[in-house]
Design a protein around this motif. Structure first.
Motif, PDB file in Angstrom:
ATOM      1  N   ASP A 221      10.087  11.676  39.398  1.00 16.20           N
ATOM      2  CA  ASP A 221      10.865  12.169  38.417  1.00 16.20           C
ATOM      3  C   ASP A 221       9.957  12.934  37.689  1.00 16.20           C
ATOM      4  N   LEU A 222       8.886  12.896  37.692  1.00 13.00           N
ATOM      5  CA  LEU A 222       7.748  13.704  36.901  1.00 13.00           C
ATOM      6  C   LEU A 222       6.654  14.226  37.988  1.00 13.00           C
ATOM      7  N   PRO A 223       5.978  15.035  37.851  1.00  7.42           N
ATOM      8  CA  PRO A 223       4.781  15.472  39.043  1.00  7.42           C
ATOM      9  C   PRO A 223       4.000  14.183  39.366  1.00  7.42           C
ATOM     10  N   ARG A 224       3.945  13.754  40.538  1.00  6.13           N
ATOM     11  CA  ARG A 224       3.119  12.734  41.235  1.00  6.13           C
ATOM     12  C   ARG A 224       1.682  12.859  40.501  1.00  6.13           C
ATOM     13  N   PHE A 225       1.083  13.915  40.352  1.00  4.87           N
ATOM     14  CA  PHE A 225      -0.134  14.107  39.937  1.00  4.87           C
ATOM     15  C   PHE A 225      -0.254  13.288  38.635  1.00  4.87           C
ATOM     16  N   LEU A 226       0.582  13.063  37.684  1.00  5.34           N
ATOM     17  CA  LEU A 226       0.583  12.075  36.481  1.00  5.34           C
ATOM     18  C   LEU A 226       0.680  10.521  36.856  1.00  5.34           C
ATOM     19  N   GLY A 227       1.052  10.118  38.277  1.00  7.91           N
ATOM     20  CA  GLY A 227       0.721   9.111  38.476  1.00  7.91           C
ATOM     21  C   GLY A 227      -0.463   8.334  38.940  1.00  7.91           C
ATOM     22  N   ALA A 228      -1.736   9.011  38.654  1.00  7.05           N
ATOM     23  CA  ALA A 228      -2.981   8.336  39.059  1.00  7.05           C
ATOM     24  C   ALA A 228      -3.453   7.496  38.233  1.00  7.05           C
ATOM     25  N   VAL A 229      -3.852   6.141  38.576  1.00 10.94           N
ATOM     26  CA  VAL A 229      -4.618   5.291  37.826  1.00 10.94           C
ATOM     27  C   VAL A 229      -6.040   5.306  37.972  1.00 10.94           C
ATOM     28  N   HIS A 230      -6.679   5.278  36.909  1.00 12.96           N
ATOM     29  CA  HIS A 230      -8.288   5.420  36.831  1.00 12.96           C
ATOM     30  C   HIS A 230      -8.731   4.012  37.512  1.00 12.96           C
ATOM     31  N   PRO A 231      -9.689   4.308  38.742  1.00 10.55           N
ATOM     32  CA  PRO A 231     -10.128   3.101  39.332  1.00 10.55           C
ATOM     33  C   PRO A 231     -11.105   2.030  38.669  1.00 10.55           C
ATOM     34  N   ARG A 232     -11.588   2.214  37.631  1.00 10.88           N
ATOM     35  CA  ARG A 232     -12.399   1.542  36.865  1.00 10.88           C
ATOM     36  C   ARG A 232     -11.714   1.130  35.675  1.00 10.88           C
ATOM     37  N   TRP A 233     -10.961   1.789  34.823  1.00  8.40           N
ATOM     38  CA  TRP A 233     -10.426   1.261  33.628  1.00  8.40           C
ATOM     39  C   TRP A 233      -8.901   0.948  33.884  1.00  8.40           C
ATOM     40  N   GLN A 234      -8.336   1.414  34.799  1.00  5.46           N
ATOM     41  CA  GLN A 234      -7.014   0.927  35.265  1.00  5.46           C
ATOM     42  C   GLN A 234      -6.001   1.090  34.425  1.00  5.46           C
ATOM     43  N   VAL A 235      -6.000   2.135  33.913  1.00  7.12           N
ATOM     44  CA  VAL A 235      -5.020   2.996  33.085  1.00  7.12           C
ATOM     45  C   VAL A 235      -4.546   4.424  33.636  1.00  7.12           C
ATOM     46  N   PRO A 236      -3.253   4.755  33.324  1.00  5.69           N
ATOM     47  CA  PRO A 236      -2.854   6.125  33.901  1.00  5.69           C
ATOM     48  C   PRO A 236      -3.443   7.222  32.944  1.00  5.69           C
ATOM     49  N   TYR A 237      -4.567   7.429  33.246  1.00  8.54           N
ATOM     50  CA  TYR A 237      -5.427   8.358  32.477  1.00  8.54           C
ATOM     51  C   TYR A 237      -4.897   9.777  32.338  1.00  8.54           C
ATOM     52  N   ARG A 238      -4.320  10.150  33.432  1.00  5.16           N
ATOM     53  CA  ARG A 238      -3.773  11.574  33.293  1.00  5.16           C
ATOM     54  C   ARG A 238      -2.536  11.846  32.487  1.00  5.16           C
ATOM     55  N   ALA A 239      -1.727  10.844  32.552  1.00  5.90           N
ATOM     56  CA  ALA A 239      -0.610  10.723  31.881  1.00  5.90           C
ATOM     57  C   ALA A 239      -0.852  10.515  30.336  1.00  5.90           C
ATOM     58  N   GLU A 240      -1.896   9.702  30.102  1.00  2.83           N
ATOM     59  CA  GLU A 240      -2.341   9.500  28.535  1.00  2.83           C
ATOM     60  C   GLU A 240      -2.929  11.104  28.172  1.00  2.83           C
ATOM     61  N   ILE A 241      -3.690  11.739  28.962  1.00  4.30           N
ATOM     62  CA  ILE A 241      -4.095  12.960  28.510  1.00  4.30           C
ATOM     63  C   ILE A 241      -2.985  13.984  28.176  1.00  4.30           C
ATOM     64  N   LEU A 242      -2.197  14.007  29.149  1.00  7.41           N
ATOM     65  CA  LEU A 242      -0.954  15.047  28.942  1.00  7.41           C
ATOM     66  C   LEU A 242      -0.110  14.656  27.799  1.00  7.41           C
ATOM     67  N   VAL A 243       0.157  13.485  27.591  1.00 10.87           N
ATOM     68  CA  VAL A 243       0.863  13.130  26.479  1.00 10.87           C
ATOM     69  C   VAL A 243      -0.029  13.572  25.203  1.00 10.87           C
ATOM     70  N   ALA A 244      -1.115  13.144  24.981  1.00 12.57           N
ATOM     71  CA  ALA A 244      -1.915  13.359  23.902  1.00 12.57           C
ATOM     72  C   ALA A 244      -1.855  15.150  23.525  1.00 12.57           C
ATOM     73  N   LEU A 245      -1.715  15.811  24.658  1.00  8.64           N
ATOM     74  CA  LEU A 245      -1.860  17.258  24.320  1.00  8.64           C
ATOM     75  C   LEU A 245      -0.436  17.811  23.936  1.00  8.64           C
ATOM     76  N   ILE A 246       0.754  16.987  24.572  1.00 12.58           N
ATOM     77  CA  ILE A 246       1.988  17.698  24.035  1.00 12.58           C
ATOM     78  C   ILE A 246       2.097  17.036  22.532  1.00 12.58           C
ATOM     79  N   VAL A 247       1.709  15.960  22.054  1.00 15.52           N
ATOM     80  CA  VAL A 247       1.681  15.483  20.758  1.00 15.52           C
ATOM     81  C   VAL A 247       1.100  16.353  19.502  1.00 15.52           C
ATOM     82  N   ILE A 248      -0.062  16.717  20.222  1.00 14.78           N
ATOM     83  CA  ILE A 248      -0.708  17.683  19.333  1.00 14.78           C
ATOM     84  C   ILE A 248      -0.053  18.906  19.250  1.00 14.78           C
TER      85      ILE A 248
END
Length: 416
Positions: A295-322
């Motif tokens: 329902d959103l680009p699958r690119f945003l579904g990546a979870v960081h292998p070490r930190w186990q967070v959706p880092y791509r989604a977090e970065i995009l969200v931050a850019l939109i909020v800015i």
């Protein structure tokens, strides 16, 4: 890859409180008082009742569906993919506006004159970086911010009650039914943070037990804080609260204790940061859930292998909020946020209503009341916010329709 279950009950309650006891408690009284007048406490009670209905629905759903995404995931499972999409899309647009409001409130209290926008942008970037390095760091920082915020609010409440006998507040204007309901809709902005607990359901330990308890505990704690602050604002400022961008700082000034104004500013800045941190976290998880379902680009579904967070989604969200911070208005952001979040909870109540058997924890009457409350409040919000919100929801629906058509054309099969 799944997210790791690292959050305890205490962590979940702290994240919920951090979301609710944020910029709203320092900024919402002006517009709410202007709208509700002498019906401010009626408006607060209405907002709390609607929030309670929504919270119990979220708790009931989260116990059965302990996954990332909140009502987006619950509605998909209970009433269908389209309902889930509208819920998730409404959550994203509403909470992106909330993030901008939190960042701007933080900067208003913490930044030197002329530097507000720069500081707001820096705050969003810094907290997004924290989120990218693991959810346990998010929970720890949120706990610290909540404690500092509550200490600051305790000082303001104590000053307000001690000076109430000598204060000369301006009488509140007479209430009107429409004004009270609009005030309730604006105050609802302050209570909506309990959803953050549900959206992080994939990261909470023993979710079937912990998530419902955390939601109710966080909402109860926030209601007590808001009721105390509302009493202080009315006793010391009255109708003048509507004229102050920082009404709690005005409470301290009215008591003749301007020397303590920095305490209020620190508490406000800290609370805003706590709410912004929790909001960014919840939006990232909903974005992850929607990306998993395309329902959103699958690119945003990546979870960081070490930190186990959706880092791509977090970065995009931050850019939109800015980007929103650079163009938005605080008062409009509050109304726009309430619009998206009320639609989100309307669907949450509808999904919980569909649950049967052992999944039911609360009577269906609460879900019916929640639906009616959301419909009532969303129709009393400022017209511009509602029109813009409706337009963006339509854009999301059109996007999904186009995506489904493309998927059918490629695969030769229906796509949900």
């Amino acid at each position: 890859m799944n997210l790791a279950r690292r959050l305890s009950l205490t962590d979940a309650v702290a994240i919920g409180l951090g979301s609710m006891i944020g910029a709203g408690v320092f900024s919402v009284w002006g517009p709410a008082t202007a709208a509700a007048g002498s019906g401010l406490f009626i408006a607060l009670a209405i907002a709390a009742v609607v929030a309670f209905c929504n919270a119990t629905s979220s708790a009931q759903l989260a116990a059965v569906h302990p996954v990332a995404g909140g009502t987006y995931a619950y509605a998909r499972a209970e009433i269908g993919p389209w309902w889930g999409f509208v819920a998730g899309w409404s959550f994203l647009i509403g909470k992106l506006a909330s993030c901008a409001a939190m960042a701007m409130t933080f900067a208003a209290y913490a930044a030197p004159a002329g530097w507000e926008t720069v500081i707001a942008v820096a705050a969003v970037a810094a907290l997004a970086a924290v989120n990218c390095f693991g959810v346990t760091r998010t929970a720890l920082l949120t706990r610290i911010l909540v404690v500092v915020s509550l200490l600051g609010l305790a000082v303001v409440v104590a000053i307000g009650f001690s000076s109430a006998s000598t204060a000369d507040p301006t009488p509140l204007p007479d209430l009107t039914a429409y004004g009270v309901l609009q005030g309730a809709g604006l105050l609802f902005f302050a209570f909506a943070g309990y959803a953050r607990i549900a959206t992080m359901g994939e990261e909470v330990r023993d979710p079937a037990r912990s998530i419902p308890r955390a939601i109710v505990l966080a909402l109860t704690g926030a209601l007590i804080v808001y009721a105390l602050v509302a009493v202080v604002v009315v006793l010391t400022l009255g109708a003048d609260a509507a004229t102050h961008a920082a009404p709690l700082a005005a409470v301290v000034d009215a008591a003749g204790l301007t020397v303590l104004e920095p305490v209020v500013r620190i508490a406000a800045a800290t609370a805003s940061l706590g709410a912004l941190l929790a909001l960014l976290t919840g939006i990232g998880r909903t974005t992850l859930a929607m990306a998993r379902e395309s329902d959103l680009p699958r690119f945003l579904g990546a979870v960081h292998p070490r930190w186990q967070v959706p880092y791509r989604a977090e970065i995009l969200v931050a850019l939109i909020v800015i980007a929103v911070v650079l163009v938005a208005d605080l008062r409009g952001a509050i109304g726009f946020s309430s619009f998206g979040v009320l639609l989100y909870y309307l669907i949450a109540n509808a999904a919980a209503f569909r649950q049967v058997g052992a999944a039911r924890r609360y009577p269906r009457a609460l879900q019916v009341l929640g639906v009616l409350g959301c419909l009532l409040l969303v129709n009393t919000l400022p017209v511009v916010a509602s029109l813009i919100g409706t337009g963006i929801v339509i854009v999301g629906v059109v996007y999904r329709m186009v995506r489904l058509r493309i998927t059918r054309a490629r695969n030769g099969t229906p796509a949900a």
